[in-house]
Design a protein around this motif. Sequence first.
Motif, PDB file in Angstrom:
ATOM      1  N   PRO A  26       0.843  -1.206   0.000  1.00 32.89           N
ATOM      2  CA  PRO A  26       0.000   0.000   0.000  1.00 32.89           C
ATOM      3  C   PRO A  26       0.871   1.246   0.000  1.00 32.89           C
ATOM      4  CG  PRO A  26       0.071  -0.983   2.189  1.00 32.89           C
ATOM      5  CD  PRO A  26       0.764  -1.948   1.277  1.00 32.89           C
ATOM      6  N   GLY A  27       0.395   2.289  -0.669  1.00 36.04           N
ATOM      7  CA  GLY A  27       1.138   3.542  -0.720  1.00 36.04           C
ATOM      8  C   GLY A  27       2.178   3.605  -1.806  1.00 36.04           C
ATOM      9  N   VAL A  28       2.442   2.479  -2.492  1.00 35.49           N
ATOM     10  CA  VAL A  28       3.434   2.424  -3.571  1.00 35.49           C
ATOM     11  C   VAL A  28       2.698   2.201  -4.878  1.00 35.49           C
ATOM     12  CG1 VAL A  28       5.531   1.324  -4.418  1.00 35.49           C
ATOM     13  CG2 VAL A  28       5.099   1.453  -1.953  1.00 35.49           C
ATOM     14  N   ASN A  29       2.900   3.101  -5.847  1.00 38.52           N
ATOM     15  CA  ASN A  29       2.120   3.059  -7.080  1.00 38.52           C
ATOM     16  C   ASN A  29       3.008   3.134  -8.312  1.00 38.52           C
ATOM     17  OD1 ASN A  29      -0.503   3.101  -5.809  1.00 38.52           O
ATOM     18  ND2 ASN A  29      -0.131   5.246  -5.339  1.00 38.52           N
ATOM     19  N   ASN A  30       2.485   2.565  -9.391  1.00 39.52           N
ATOM     20  CA  ASN A  30       3.110   2.648 -10.707  1.00 39.52           C
ATOM     21  C   ASN A  30       2.078   2.197 -11.723  1.00 39.52           C
ATOM     22  OD1 ASN A  30       4.539   2.156 -13.132  1.00 39.52           O
ATOM     23  ND2 ASN A  30       6.417   1.744 -12.010  1.00 39.52           N
ATOM     24  N   ASN A  31       2.001   2.875 -12.859  1.00 36.57           N
ATOM     25  CA  ASN A  31       1.076   2.445 -13.907  1.00 36.57           C
ATOM     26  C   ASN A  31       1.820   2.088 -15.184  1.00 36.57           C
ATOM     27  OD1 ASN A  31       1.776   5.114 -14.413  1.00 36.57           O
ATOM     28  ND2 ASN A  31      -0.164   5.578 -15.429  1.00 36.57           N
ATOM     29  N   GLN A  71      10.509   2.043 -11.699  1.00 36.48           N
ATOM     30  CA  GLN A  71      10.336   3.238 -10.881  1.00 36.48           C
ATOM     31  C   GLN A  71       8.965   3.210 -10.205  1.00 36.48           C
ATOM     32  OE1 GLN A  71      12.939   5.120 -10.453  1.00 36.48           O
ATOM     33  NE2 GLN A  71      14.055   3.910 -11.970  1.00 36.48           N
ATOM     34  N   TYR A  72       8.868   3.865  -9.057  1.00 37.68           N
ATOM     35  CA  TYR A  72       7.625   3.828  -8.290  1.00 37.68           C
ATOM     36  C   TYR A  72       7.411   5.149  -7.564  1.00 37.68           C
ATOM     37  CZ  TYR A  72      11.236   2.501  -4.898  1.00 37.68           C
ATOM     38  OH  TYR A  72      12.376   2.457  -4.145  1.00 37.68           O
ATOM     39  N   ASN A  73       6.126   5.486  -7.381  1.00 37.84           N
ATOM     40  CA  ASN A  73       5.722   6.650  -6.594  1.00 37.84           C
ATOM     41  C   ASN A  73       5.291   6.181  -5.211  1.00 37.84           C
ATOM     42  OD1 ASN A  73       5.910   8.282  -8.983  1.00 37.84           O
ATOM     43  ND2 ASN A  73       3.883   7.570  -9.563  1.00 37.84           N
ATOM     44  N   VAL A  74       5.650   6.932  -4.180  1.00 33.86           N
ATOM     45  CA  VAL A  74       5.299   6.563  -2.813  1.00 33.86           C
ATOM     46  C   VAL A  74       4.539   7.714  -2.171  1.00 33.86           C
ATOM     47  CG1 VAL A  74       6.153   5.860  -0.555  1.00 33.86           C
ATOM     48  CG2 VAL A  74       7.302   5.058  -2.626  1.00 33.86           C
ATOM     49  N   ARG A  75       3.290   7.470  -1.821  1.00 33.06           N
ATOM     50  CA  ARG A  75       2.448   8.405  -1.080  1.00 33.06           C
ATOM     51  C   ARG A  75       2.466   9.812  -1.668  1.00 33.06           C
ATOM     52  NH1 ARG A  75       3.679   6.338   5.184  1.00 33.06           N
ATOM     53  NH2 ARG A  75       2.565   4.360   4.949  1.00 33.06           N
ATOM     54  N   ASP A 109      -1.380  11.723  -8.249  1.00 34.61           N
ATOM     55  CA  ASP A 109      -2.600  11.599  -7.443  1.00 34.61           C
ATOM     56  C   ASP A 109      -3.363  10.334  -7.847  1.00 34.61           C
ATOM     57  OD1 ASP A 109      -4.591  12.320  -5.609  1.00 34.61           O
ATOM     58  OD2 ASP A 109      -5.773  13.270  -7.192  1.00 34.61           O
ATOM     59  N   GLN A 110      -2.925   9.201  -7.322  1.00 40.62           N
ATOM     60  CA  GLN A 110      -3.533   7.906  -7.616  1.00 40.62           C
ATOM     61  C   GLN A 110      -4.343   7.498  -6.393  1.00 40.62           C
ATOM     62  OE1 GLN A 110      -0.618   5.217  -9.227  1.00 40.62           O
ATOM     63  NE2 GLN A 110      -2.111   4.597 -10.743  1.00 40.62           N
ATOM     64  N   ARG A 111      -5.654   7.722  -6.438  1.00 39.45           N
ATOM     65  CA  ARG A 111      -6.490   7.694  -5.236  1.00 39.45           C
ATOM     66  C   ARG A 111      -6.589   6.321  -4.577  1.00 39.45           C
ATOM     67  NH1 ARG A 111      -9.758  12.380  -5.032  1.00 39.45           N
ATOM     68  NH2 ARG A 111      -8.375  14.064  -5.714  1.00 39.45           N
ATOM     69  N   ILE A 112      -6.877   5.285  -5.344  1.00 35.49           N
ATOM     70  CA  ILE A 112      -7.159   3.977  -4.767  1.00 35.49           C
ATOM     71  C   ILE A 112      -6.097   2.972  -5.205  1.00 35.49           C
ATOM     72  CG2 ILE A 112      -8.834   2.112  -4.528  1.00 35.49           C
ATOM     73  CD1 ILE A 112      -9.742   4.700  -3.285  1.00 35.49           C
ATOM     74  N   LYS A 113      -5.629   2.185  -4.261  1.00 34.36           N
ATOM     75  CA  LYS A 113      -4.662   1.129  -4.550  1.00 34.36           C
ATOM     76  C   LYS A 113      -5.158  -0.176  -3.947  1.00 34.36           C
ATOM     77  CE  LYS A 113      -0.810  -1.244  -5.034  1.00 34.36           C
ATOM     78  NZ  LYS A 113       0.510  -0.772  -4.639  1.00 34.36           N
ATOM     79  N   PHE A 114      -5.089  -1.251  -4.742  1.00 35.66           N
ATOM     80  CA  PHE A 114      -5.433  -2.583  -4.250  1.00 35.66           C
ATOM     81  C   PHE A 114      -4.426  -3.553  -4.841  1.00 35.66           C
ATOM     82  CE2 PHE A 114      -7.641  -6.674  -4.728  1.00 35.66           C
ATOM     83  CZ  PHE A 114      -7.973  -6.928  -3.401  1.00 35.66           C
ATOM     84  N   ARG A 136      -8.247  12.316 -16.413  1.00 38.94           N
ATOM     85  CA  ARG A 136      -7.434  11.220 -15.897  1.00 38.94           C
ATOM     86  C   ARG A 136      -7.334  10.073 -16.904  1.00 38.94           C
ATOM     87  NH1 ARG A 136      -6.426  11.056 -10.223  1.00 38.94           N
ATOM     88  NH2 ARG A 136      -7.250  12.916  -9.198  1.00 38.94           N
ATOM     89  N   LEU A 137      -6.216   9.348 -16.813  1.00 38.85           N
ATOM     90  CA  LEU A 137      -6.074   8.120 -17.576  1.00 38.85           C
ATOM     91  C   LEU A 137      -7.006   7.062 -17.005  1.00 38.85           C
ATOM     92  CD1 LEU A 137      -2.177   8.007 -17.849  1.00 38.85           C
ATOM     93  CD2 LEU A 137      -3.771   8.687 -19.647  1.00 38.85           C
ATOM     94  N   ARG A 138      -7.232   6.036 -17.782  1.00 31.89           N
ATOM     95  CA  ARG A 138      -8.060   4.944 -17.296  1.00 31.89           C
ATOM     96  C   ARG A 138      -7.366   4.226 -16.137  1.00 31.89           C
ATOM     97  NH1 ARG A 138      -8.518   1.017 -22.379  1.00 31.89           N
ATOM     98  NH2 ARG A 138      -9.214   2.981 -23.290  1.00 31.89           N
ATOM     99  N   ASP A 139      -8.133   3.512 -15.326  1.00 30.51           N
ATOM    100  CA  ASP A 139      -7.574   2.793 -14.181  1.00 30.51           C
ATOM    101  C   ASP A 139      -6.557   1.757 -14.647  1.00 30.51           C
ATOM    102  OD1 ASP A 139      -9.330   4.281 -12.760  1.00 30.51           O
ATOM    103  OD2 ASP A 139     -10.724   2.648 -12.304  1.00 30.51           O
ATOM    104  N   TYR A 140      -5.538   1.557 -13.811  1.00 32.38           N
ATOM    105  CA  TYR A 140      -4.494   0.579 -14.110  1.00 32.38           C
ATOM    106  C   TYR A 140      -4.869  -0.749 -13.454  1.00 32.38           C
ATOM    107  CZ  TYR A 140       0.134  -1.599 -14.222  1.00 32.38           C
ATOM    108  OH  TYR A 140       1.194  -2.454 -14.424  1.00 32.38           O
ATOM    109  N   ARG A 141      -4.999  -1.790 -14.265  1.00 31.07           N
ATOM    110  CA  ARG A 141      -5.380  -3.117 -13.777  1.00 31.07           C
ATOM    111  C   ARG A 141      -4.457  -4.142 -14.409  1.00 31.07           C
ATOM    112  NH1 ARG A 141     -11.126  -2.896 -16.181  1.00 31.07           N
ATOM    113  NH2 ARG A 141      -9.886  -1.680 -17.670  1.00 31.07           N
TER     114      ARG A 141
END
Length: 815
Positions: A143-148, A154-158, A686-691, A733-738
Amino acid sequence: MKKIFLFLLILPSFLLAQKTTILKGTVKNSQKEGIEEVSIKFGNTGTSTDIDGNYSIRIPLDQEITIVFSHVSYKTFTEKITATNRTVIRFSPTLLLKTEKLEEVIVKDSRKEAAGLISIDVKKAQNIVGPNAGVENVLMTLPGVNNNNGLSTQYNVRGGNFDENLVYVNGIEVYRPFLIRSGQQEGLSFINTNMVRNIDFSAGGFQAKYGDKLSSVLDITYRKPTETATSVDASLLGASVTFEGNFLNDKLSTITGIRYRDNSLFVNSKQIETNFRPRFTDVQTYLSYEFSEKFELNFLGNFSLNNYNYQPISRRTRFGTVANPLELVVFYTGEEQNNYLTLFGALSADYKVNKNFTLTGTTSRYNTQEEEHFDIAAQYNLGEVDANIGSENFGEVEFSQGIGSQLNHARNDLDALITNVQIRGTIQQEDIQWNFGVKYQKEDIKDRIREWEVIDSLGFAIRPPFSPSNNQPYEPFEGELTPFQSIRKDNNVAINRVSGFVQFNKRSVWNDHDIWYNVGVRAHNWSVTGNGIASKSQTIVSPRGQFAIKPNWGKDMLFRVSGGFYSQPPSYRELRDFDGNVNVDVKAQKSIHFVSGMDYSFIMWERPFKLTTEVYYKDLSDVNSYTIDNVRIRYRADNVTEAYAYGLDLRLNGEFVPGSESWVSIGYLKTEENINDRGYIARPSDQRIKFGILFQDYVPNLPDLKAYLNLVYNSGVPGGAPAYSDPYNFQNRLRDYRRADLGVSYIFADANKQFSSGWLSQFKELSAGLELFNMFDIQNAITNTWVRDVYSKTQFGIPNFMTGRVLNFKVAMKF
């Protein structure tokens, strides 16, 4: 007289040394892993093993002794030894786990949890499925670590960006290249997973002993070999070879890894038809020589070469809505030839002044030579697709909304040399520890930028955004033809930095409750010289602190709070604005962190689980706002922005399947920025939801057949804005990353499955399997390509889709 007195003082120790020798080795378990805190005793003399299971003890000559190895979780082991000469004796026993059932006896070390560090099992990083399997891929399930971007490490954190993450290998900071703008160009991560021993990660509120960045810390420790072995991994994406061993009476240890990767398999699954073969090569070595029990010398070296030769041919992308579908068709000519050569070397020395005082000195040099050369012409047709199901032309383009071309040119060359020298120390006094350090760093960057873009729409050259207004095509424009955007700069920049820290750590007991706390402060001074202009010397001070308490309750819970002032002095990337100009007076970005968390360990289904919860808030000032194109970040270099980020992170990990740890992560994030007091808008991260789910399973009747699932869902990030445009006007916004990646493997041999005869007896480990990347073939967008229409003055954002479904075969062996 003084000489005689000195001689009498050292005579007893000299005589003692003549009558003893050293017994040393590594205490391991049945999986060949070192065991920490094993007690080693004979008579009244004793010691214990370190974190790697290593020990060293002096024993008498010509005398039989009985040495005892004991640990609370393992069966006691005894051995009779007689040393006949002063040669170092090597003895490495294997301890067996106790099999008797105990009454709920759990021995835990909560120091890392108290410090807000997440420790990740190295096997997770080695077994995880993904286009860039490894340490970073595991982080992206947290959680808190994002990448699309599936092709990027590379990764974004919080809410931070790629440049705000600290990465250490054996206490040495490593860096990322400057010019790279695409995950396809990025290549291999610096971290070679096959060489890793420990992985610790903090997503915020980290200690003062770590450096000056705003977001996170990834602390990697490479291992020292305990045996001689060679590991080979091979797949359709490339191969790696790792050799490890001990030499010179176990004084010299070495581990060396060679990696080769070819991303053609992924590129062929994209919507762009290309002649493209991105190839990446990496050689890395870690050497350690033990001169004595007190002094050790280490060397970490890395050579990396990325070749990126790209010839796009055509592209066809459909986007829009069901009611109003659009199609972009592009035909290309030209090519892109990029090369990234990286050299890194670090020499460190560890000196144990005494059992309570250790000093480490390190000097390192990092050099990157980057070439970004391309000439690519594109002719495009943007059309409306017939969406009438009853039409004879259903699905075909019935009206061209925009026709034009564009030509992109670049001859960008960068050479950066970063040199640093640092000294760190640790003083341990029972439950009190002091950490301190000082570091000097010099950065020399030579950057040559030659980059321009010409755009033609419906036969009319589109003018630069800030040129005098024109009314084409209704009125002819008689001015000089100029590129839509053009950068022509030569930057020579030197940055000198001096930084240091001091940190106090203590563990104690309060009313039967265990508590940990640390307070520390960092200071950083720097000055910049660029293009004949010198900045004033700037200094920042960053106090930080952490507190954790483990109540003496029936339930196993730990609570912690941390925070402080965090500052990020500008690197060269942050000094350079959109037009390539260098502003030597850019200030450090500042952030106030507040993090509060809880760990709750419990038993469910008669198996261990742990729930980790953290809430955080970051208040940012003097922000250097930026735009992002895939993994390329371009800063404003003006410090006129303020921002904030807050969120909630949850992670439940445990044995969902007996004997295999998995976890589920959920995160919520909101981050916005206010540029020059114009109001708050979403930041690019600004990536609101992470699962995320990292799941391991096996067939009950065939436990050597294992499955690994890596599932990630991230809500969409802002899609960016065209060059020179106002980001306040582009907030779509871009489409959700799945993404879902599945791996299945069969273990033919490992530490628990050895053969004494047959062809499998040649292997210490052997496994083979299949990996299915993006198994649902979801079209994930990484960024937008902007197409301009001269009639409507509209700029269309056409999504750039990432890789589709890809099947890979791999095999791993160790012998």
